[in-house]
Each structure stands twice: as structure tokens, then as C-alpha cells.
Design an enzyme around this catalytic site. Structure first.
Site, mmCIF file in Angstrom:
data_model
loop_
_atom_site.group_PDB
_atom_site.id
_atom_site.type_symbol
_atom_site.label_atom_id
_atom_site.label_comp_id
_atom_site.label_asym_id
_atom_site.label_seq_id
_atom_site.Cartn_x
_atom_site.Cartn_y
_atom_site.Cartn_z
ATOM 1 C CG HIS A 1 -2.186 -0.884 0.872
ATOM 2 N ND1 HIS A 1 -3.462 -0.537 1.210
ATOM 3 C CD2 HIS A 1 -2.292 -2.079 0.225
ATOM 4 C CE1 HIS A 1 -4.309 -1.470 0.794
ATOM 5 N NE2 HIS A 1 -3.613 -2.428 0.204
ATOM 6 C CB SER B 1 -1.690 -3.091 -7.194
ATOM 7 O OG SER B 1 -2.286 -3.477 -5.990
ATOM 8 C CE LYS C 1 -11.215 -8.445 -12.738
ATOM 9 N NZ LYS C 1 -10.455 -7.636 -13.693
ATOM 10 C CG ASP C 2 -9.989 -9.188 -5.219
ATOM 11 O OD1 ASP C 2 -9.542 -9.482 -6.343
ATOM 12 O OD2 ASP C 2 -9.393 -8.437 -4.420
ATOM 13 C CD GLU D 1 0.925 -33.587 0.563
ATOM 14 O OE1 GLU D 1 0.723 -34.662 -0.009
ATOM 15 O OE2 GLU D 1 0.023 -32.887 1.028
#
Lengths: 411, 265
Positions: A218, A222, A246-247, A290
Site C-alpha cells: 500500500h 499495486s 471482482k475479488d 507433496e
């Protein structure tokens, strides 16, 4: 620019106003998650930060419930996990969510890392943001590894044996370190106990580093698919409601895929041997970690020397820390890097090849293939990246984000 | 004093590491053919356990497998999930006695209760190993989840025995098969300690089903699949609802997102 936007918000609710005057959490949320100016041109790759956060919260929530029903003792751990599955109300659901959640957390984070690399999100002024991200990745690997040990199946036990033994490759003090890690002379109850304690602790450290990651994000805001900085309000939208919604949509789509595994193929991503209780006297035919560790496992085995293999494996992650300084190009986004774009794609192929090599027994042509893929992995970062930045001629950058968006629309 | 012991362990660990790194412990590697894929009632997103088959499978387990294999994670009361009533379960266990302590702390044998877990054939692992040529037969509670190919493997093992006189000379040579060995098509390495446990009419089914080898193997596999994951039907039912809900919510979120972004694109 994040620090300079907007005047302090006014709250109509008296209680909120009273609290905010003394502890400005509401101002903070308003500033950082509501009005926060965010580039208007994100594609769906930008969903994966939010998705990873959702997965982290899900893992902690399900993990706490599991911990209240689990017993970290070598004689009881295997049955404790099965009892969660069988006898705890909805225990099977919590366990399936947690066990598949680890895989899907890694899927989200791997896509998030790819997005950062493809669009050059690690470049100035976001180097620390990137480095904090690599720290989170490392912590996740440690947490996931220790979590996989807790059901105390065959792969748990032998995975723990193999990975802790890596430290014995350190000259002089290696053997002492391994005994110290085990808390004894073999992987045994003290090892299981400390792994449980650390598996419970590390996620909260991840939360703290995620907080730093967000703070660093921040400061400069971004990155975006063009890689150019916003030049004014026409280039940005407020974070809420544009990106919250949107997220939200992206998270739902991701959760649908996640749910498909949890409810219809919960054991698909696991190894059947981990349903065999740990037996120190029987070595499984193939010890495999894994799936999300397989590329690094392939790098470990590609080097015929033990210490060399360990160094290469850790080096494969260490190289990510210095990525911002290895990339000499001043253009961030691969969209405008006609040559590097293809090398970036090829790196993805290379990592997938490494993953496949890691899942196969180290014999036959898998050995030279994993050596070749390992060589390419390091060459990408240490040779190609520094050179390409010098010789590549980037495409012309659009004058602004708004310009890029509107032009795309016109086409 | 302890140093050599610690060193030994470290060395063996290092050998294990080196061994898997070079693939030399690949015991199971090589050409064991995978068991043929069968159609199971519990397969697919809506598959359920075939209750009748699983009940017959319980009979096979109880009369044959239970002589050597424990099923320690399953309780008698769980059998009600297979459609048995509580009274039927009580009837099934009325002749079973289990070891316990009485109120004075003295060891006693008492009749089994529905809440008891399946009685183990041997008092402990050492006794199980001693009675079986040095290796305890595996517990069957999660056996279907603990083997590659799952139910197909269990069925394959139960039906995959080849008598010594039916083996080709090449097989005998390649796998060093002796007359007393048990050769199984689907067992990694082929030589299996377990003698063929099932044959035609090994049990007499209460429901009159003809007890062929295939039928018994399929039934006991159905039962063991249930034992490995008793909540599977609940999981799939929940999954259908969860995914429908998420699809609806995703659709809604998409509509909201479109509306919010309408003025920006």
C-alpha cells in the site's frame, strides 16, 4: 501516492467516530480498502492475492479445530486423525478442507508468484514487497512440511526423516544439528511434538508477514498488467467496490474448484502410503513429498552430491530473493518484452518438467532430464535475465493506463 | 556411550536419503501390471455403498479375514450404517467376548458391546507377527485408501492368485518362485505372504447369493471400502449442495461485478 490520498473520512455513527478518534482503525479501513486508488486495468491474475488470503484464513480456522481434536503422540497420532474423520461430528469435512486447503493455498500462491514475475511486480519500488512474499513462501513450505508429518503415516515419517537428514549435509556441525532437530537420535515422539508446536505457531507468523506484505503493497500501490505507474485519477478506481466485487467473484470461482476436490476427490492429491501408519522399520518403495514440493525435490536429487543437492534446492529459492536485481530490464510487464515473454513461459514449462521429474523414481532418463531442467532453472535467473534486459528491445509503452484500456476497448 | 548409536541412525538416514536419491530402494518398481479397473457401486460423484453387498462383505470379513486381520478403527455400532438394526448388531456380537478390567481392576472377559471396536485377532502386534512368519498382517481399517488403485487392488489381490503349476518357467525363474510360495499377479514383486484366502463357497451367504470367488472378493471389497470411509455418502451429498450454492453465489458476484464496472469499460 497511497499516503497522500483523501482527507480523513467523517463517520456519522457516534460510536465509530468516538473509537476512530482514539484508534483510527475505521479511517485505516476506509483509506486502505475503500478509497484506495487501484489501477483500473487488473486482469484476473490479480485475484490471487485475495484468494491466497482467503485460503490462509481457512487453513487457520480449520487448523485450530483440528488441533483441538488431535493428539501429537507417535502411538496415537494416526488413530487421532482417523477418529477426527470418523467420530468427530463433521470432522471429515474439517480435515478434508485442511488437507486439500494446503494444496490449494499453494496453487493460489504459485499463480500469484507467476503473476508477479510475468508483470515485473518485483521491480523498483516494490523489491521489499517481493522479498516479503518470498519469506511468506518459505514459511508456507516449512508449515506445510511439518503439517504433513502430523498424521504420522508412512510418508509423514519418511518425509520427515529425509528432510531433516538434509541438514546432516552441513559440514562439521551437520550431525549435531540433525539430533538437535529431532530432539533425540531418531525421528520420534519429541520430533512429532515440536513439529506440532511449530505447525501451530508458523501460520501466525505468516499472518504477521502478510500484514507487512500488505503494508509494503500500500505504499506504492499495486502494479498492473501494463507495468506503468498510474498518472492520475483517470488511471485508477477506488478499491471498493470495484476490486472487492471482482475479488469476490474470483474467490467464488476458485472455491468451486477447491470444493470439487474436497467433496469428490479428497485423497486425489495425497499419497496412499500416508494411510499406512508410520513404521520406522519399513521404508516405502518411493519416498515422495507433496506435489507442491516436487520441483524443488527434483532439484535436490538432480545433483549427485548430497551437500550440492541441498545447496541447489535452497539456492532455487534463494535466487528469488535477488530477482529484483537480476532483472536488468527497465520495463516491468512481459506484455512489452517480446523476447523475455517467451522465456518466462518456458520457465513455467521447466518448473512443470521439474515437478514431473520429482514425482518419478530417480532412474533412467529422468536423471539427465531433471539435471537439464535444474540447469535451465538457474540459467534463467542467473544468465538469461541479466543479459536479456540489456539486449532486448521492448515494445513501445502506452502513454497511460487509461490510454491502454480505452485503446484495447476500441480494437 | 550413545554416540555410536546416534551415528548409526544418522548413517542409516543418510543411506535412506542416498538410496531414494538414486532410486535403489525401488522394491516395488518393475513390471507388476495394474489390477483391472472394475465398476464399483460407490464410484462417481453420486455413488453410494451397495448395502446388500457390503453386508455380505462383512460376513466374509468376519468368517475369513478376521482370523488374521484386525479392523481396529471400526466399532460394531458402525454396522448400523450398513442398514443393520441395533438388535441385529447385538445379535451378531452376542458370542464375542472381549478383554476388559472389572471394577476391582482385575482382567476379565465380558460380552462385546456395540460401542466396542472390532475385536483384534491377536492381543498385540508382536503376537500377530509371531503367528504369521514374522510379519503382522496389516490392519484393514483404511486399507482401500492405503493402496494405489484402491478397491481394484484389493479385489485384484483376492482374485489374482496363480497356482504354482500354472506359472510359466520364465515367471518361476524371474521371480524365484518356490513350490510353497504364493504367487499373485497384482502384488508388487508377486510373492505374497498371505495364502489364497478365498475360494468358491468359502462362506455360505445368508441371503442366498451364490458365493463364487469373484462374488466374495467384490463383496468384501465393498465392505472394506465402506470401512475405509464410512462418511463418503455424506461427503458427496454435502458436496453437491456446496457446489450448487457456490455456483449461485459466483453467478451473483459476477452480476454485481458487471454492474459495478459498467461505467468503467
Amino acid at each position: 501516492m497511497a499516503s497522500s490520498h483523501g482527507t480523513p473520512p467523517v463517520f456519522n455513527n457516534k460510536v465509530i467516530s468516538w473509537i476512530d478518534h482514539r484508534l483510527p482503525i475505521f479511517s485505516y479501513i476506509e483509506k486502505e480498502y475503500h478509497t484506495f486508488p487501484t489501477p483500473r486495468n487488473f486482469n484476473y491474475f490479480w485475484n490471487f492475492g485475495a484468494i491466497a488470503t482467503v485460503m490462509l484464513v481457512l487453513m487457520i480456522a480449520t487448523g485450530i479445530v483440528l488441533a483441538t481434536n488431535y493428539t501429537p503422540h507417535v502411538l496415537m497420532a494416526f488413530d487421532a486423525v482417523e477418529r477426527i474423520d470418523r467420530d468427530v461430528p463433521q470432522g471429515w469435512l474439517i480435515r478434508d478442507l485442511h488437507m486439500n486447503g494446503a494444496s490449494f493455498f499453494f496453487i493460489a500462491v504459485y499463480i500469484h508468484i507467476f503473476r508477479g514475475m510475468y508483470y515485473g511486480s518485483y521491480k523498483a519500488p516494490r523489491e521489499l514487497l517481493w522479498i516479503l512474499g518470498v519469506v511468506i513462501f518459505l514459511l508456507m513450505m516449512a508449515t506445510a512440511f511439518m503439517g504433513y508429518v502430523l498424521p504420522w503415516g508412512q510418508m509423514s515419517f519418511w518425509g520427515a526423516t529425509v528432510i531433516t537428514n538434509l541438514f546432516s549435509a552441513i559440514p562439521v556441525v551437520g550431525e549435531s544439528i540433525v539430533i538437535w532437530l529431532w530432539g533425540g537420535f531418531a525421528v520420534d515422539n519429541p520430533t512429532l511434538n515440536r513439529f506440532f508446536a511449530l505447525h501451530y505457531l508458523l501460520p501466525f507468523i505468516i499472518v504477521a508477514v502478510v500484514a507487512l506484505h500488505v503494508v509494503a503493497l500500500h505504499v506504492h500501490g499495486s502494479n498492473n498488467p501494463t507495468g506503468i505507474d498510474p498518472k492520475g485519477p483517470q488511471d485508477t478506481v477506488p478499491f471498493h467496490p470495484y476490486y472487492t466485487m471482482k475479488d469476490g467473484f474470483g474467490v467464488m470461482v476458485f472455491l468451486i474448484v477447491f470444493a470439487a476436490f474436497v467433496f469428490f476427490a479428497p485423497d486425489y492429491l495425497g499419497h496412499p502410503d500416508n494411510y499406512i501408519p508410520a513404521d520406522p522399520l519399513v521404508t516405502p518403495a518411493h519416498i515422495v513429498p507433496e506435489w507442491y514440493f516436487l520441483p524443488f525435490y527434483a532439484i535436490l536429487r538432480a545433483i549427485p552430491d548430497k551437500l550440492g543437492g541441498v545447496l541447489a534446492m535452497f539456492g532455487a529459492i534463494a535466487v528469488l530473493f535477488i530477482l529484483p536485481w537480476l532483472d536488468t530490464s527497465r520495463v516491468r510487464s512481459c506484455t512489452f518484452r517480446p523476447i523475455y515473454k517467451w522465456f518466462m513461459m518456458f520457465l513455467v514449462v521447466d518448473v512443470i518438467v521439474l515437478g514431473i521429474c520429482g514425482s518419478k523414481p530417480a532412474e533412467g532418463f529422468w536423471v539427465p532430464l531433471s539435471q537439464l531442467a535444474t540447469l535451465y532453472y538457474f540459467a534463467h535467473f542467473l544468465v538469461l535475465l541479466p543479459i536479456l534486459g540489456k539486449i532486448e528491445r521492448p515494445l513501445p509503452l502506452p502513454p497511460s493506463i487509461a490510454d491502454a484500456v480505452l485503446k484495447k476497448k476500441a480494437v | 556411550m550413545r554416540k555410536p548409536f546416534a551415528r548409526n541412525l544418522l548413517v542409516s538416514g543418510a543411506i535412506a536419503l542416498a538410496a531414494f536419491a538414486t532410486g535403489t530402494v525401488a522394491i516395488a518398481a518393475g513390471g507388476t501390471e495394474p489390477p483391472p479397473a472394475r465398476k464399483w457401486h460407490f464410484q462417481g460423484p453420486f455413488g453410494t455403498y451397495d448395502r446388500a453387498s457390503a453386508q455380505r462383505g462383512f460376513q466374509v470379513y468376519q468368517e475369513v479375514c478376521a482370523a488374521c486381520h484386525s479392523l481396529s478403527l471400526v466399532a460394531y455400532r458402525n454396522l448400523t450404517d450398513l442398514g443393520l438394526t441395533e438388535n441385529q448388531v447385538k445379535g451378531l456380537i452376542k458370542d464375542i467376548t472381549v478383554s476388559d478390567l472389572n471394577d476391582d481392576g482385575a482382567p476379565v472377559d465380558r460380552p462385546a458391546r456395540p460401542a466396542d471396536r472390532f475385536k483384534k485377532p491377536f492381543p498385540n502386534l508382536a503376537a500377530a507377527a509371531a503367528a504369521n512368519n514374522g510379519k503382522a498382517p496389516p490392519d484393514l481399517s483404511v486399507i482401500v485408501k492405503a493402496r494405489q488403485y484402491g478397491p481394484d487392488f484389493i479385489y485384484g489381490i483376492l482374485t489374482g492368485y496363480v497356482p504354482y503349476d500354472k506359472l510359466t518357467p520364465e515367471q518361476i525363474k524371474e521371480f524365484d518362485v518356490k513350490k510353497d510360495d504364493n504367487f499373485n499377479k497384482y502384488f508388487p514383486g508377486h510373492k505374497i505372504a498371505m495364502a489364497p484366502p478365498l475360494s468358491d463357497d468359502k462362506v455360505t451367504y445368508a441371503d442366498g447369493t451364490k458365493a463364487t470367488l469373484d462374488q466374495q472378493a467384490a463383496d468384501v471389497t465393498e465392505f472394506l471400502a465402506w470401512a475405509s470411509e464410512p462418511h463418503m455418502e455424506d461427503r458427496k451429498r454435502t458436496g453437491v449442495r456446496v457446489i450448487l450454492f457456490l455456483l449461485a453465489l459466483a453467478g451473483l458476484m459476477y452480476a454485481v461485478k458487471r454492474t459495478v464496472w459498467a461505467d468503467k469499460h
